[in-house]
Design an enzyme around this catalytic site. Sequence first.
Site, mmCIF file in Angstrom:
data_model
loop_
_atom_site.group_PDB
_atom_site.id
_atom_site.type_symbol
_atom_site.label_atom_id
_atom_site.label_comp_id
_atom_site.label_asym_id
_atom_site.label_seq_id
_atom_site.Cartn_x
_atom_site.Cartn_y
_atom_site.Cartn_z
ATOM 1 C CB THR A 81 3.123 6.848 -0.608
ATOM 2 O OG1 THR A 81 3.688 5.531 -0.556
ATOM 3 C CG2 THR A 81 2.228 7.066 0.596
ATOM 4 C CD1 TRP A 82 5.328 5.002 -7.628
ATOM 5 C CD2 TRP A 82 3.573 4.135 -8.694
ATOM 6 N NE1 TRP A 82 5.799 4.443 -8.783
ATOM 7 C CE2 TRP A 82 4.741 3.904 -9.464
ATOM 8 C CE3 TRP A 82 2.347 3.685 -9.186
ATOM 9 C CZ2 TRP A 82 4.715 3.243 -10.689
ATOM 10 C CZ3 TRP A 82 2.322 3.020 -10.390
ATOM 11 C CH2 TRP A 82 3.491 2.814 -11.131
ATOM 12 C CG ASP A 142 0.463 0.445 -0.563
ATOM 13 O OD1 ASP A 142 0.316 -0.775 -0.377
ATOM 14 O OD2 ASP A 142 1.144 0.903 -1.502
ATOM 15 C CE1 TYR A 151 5.521 1.928 -5.330
ATOM 16 C CE2 TYR A 151 4.418 2.794 -3.394
ATOM 17 C CZ TYR A 151 4.440 1.942 -4.474
ATOM 18 O OH TYR A 151 3.366 1.102 -4.694
ATOM 19 C CG HIS A 164 6.656 -3.911 -5.489
ATOM 20 N ND1 HIS A 164 7.234 -2.718 -5.164
ATOM 21 C CD2 HIS A 164 5.502 -3.572 -6.117
ATOM 22 C CE1 HIS A 164 6.480 -1.720 -5.587
ATOM 23 N NE2 HIS A 164 5.421 -2.217 -6.167
ATOM 24 C CE1 TYR A 166 -0.756 -0.775 -9.941
ATOM 25 C CE2 TYR A 166 -0.748 -2.757 -8.583
ATOM 26 C CZ TYR A 166 -0.431 -2.105 -9.773
ATOM 27 O OH TYR A 166 0.217 -2.790 -10.779
#
Length: 272
Positions: free
Chosen positions: A10-11, A39, A44, A103, A183
């Site tokens: 969902t970036w 995720d 974000y 992160h 990712y």
Amino acid sequence: MDLTGLGIGTWNIGEDPKKKKDEIAAIRYGLDNGIKIIDTAEMYGEGKSETLVGQAIKGYDRSQMYLISKFYPYHATPELERKSLEASLKRLGTDYLDLYLLHWRGSHRLSDTIRGLEDLKKEGLIRQWGVSNFDTPDMKELFSVPGGQACFANEDLYNLDHRGVEYDLLPWQEKNKVNFIGYSPFNSGKGNTIRITHNLKTVARDHDATPHQIMLAWALRSGKILSIPKSGKVSHMKENIAAQEIKLNDDELRLINSDFPQPTHKLPLDMI
């Protein structure tokens, strides 16, 4: 559970109000068609992605979903982790996370970070914890810290253009039973895409697929990792779901390797 297969990244999602309807529809299509893992991260859109995910999952059975979020390295103390988590849970509209990740590495001591995460786990606010953007030496250091071996997963950049983790990190994580989340399978986070070579087009044509579906099928080929492409439209989500059915044979993998070679030595960890 083992983290393998396809999830939803969902970036950059939730940041443009004009795209909101499409983005929610894409997430819901994924959930309606067998994808369980989403995720996200407090970073974000400074919470906007989590808020959109919260809206998308409203009305769904929470027990059938697996939610992952991440906290900033400068929130990696017991007190600040708790604050970050509470804010993330509120935005997501849930009372627990399945997995909570640091992160990337910061200046706080790993022992403090682990202590805070273990407390959150004991309280049932998170089911598991892990890390992101850690390389092999980082993982070894983490495992040397009391409680560090409880790390459930590590999330790193992994795609055709960035295969460095295959050299030593993936084997180390498999040996030590730490799940690997890859990712940006399309490299989209860097603002550029993986070059579409003649060989990629050939393989795609043979499977009646797009080159991007081949990239995703390649990332998923081992059956041992979780890949989390972003999908802001239902059409993209459909393509990603269909890519799970593509099995690449040895000849096709050789063709792809000739354009995107396997690492033969240790490389610095790539990050976006």
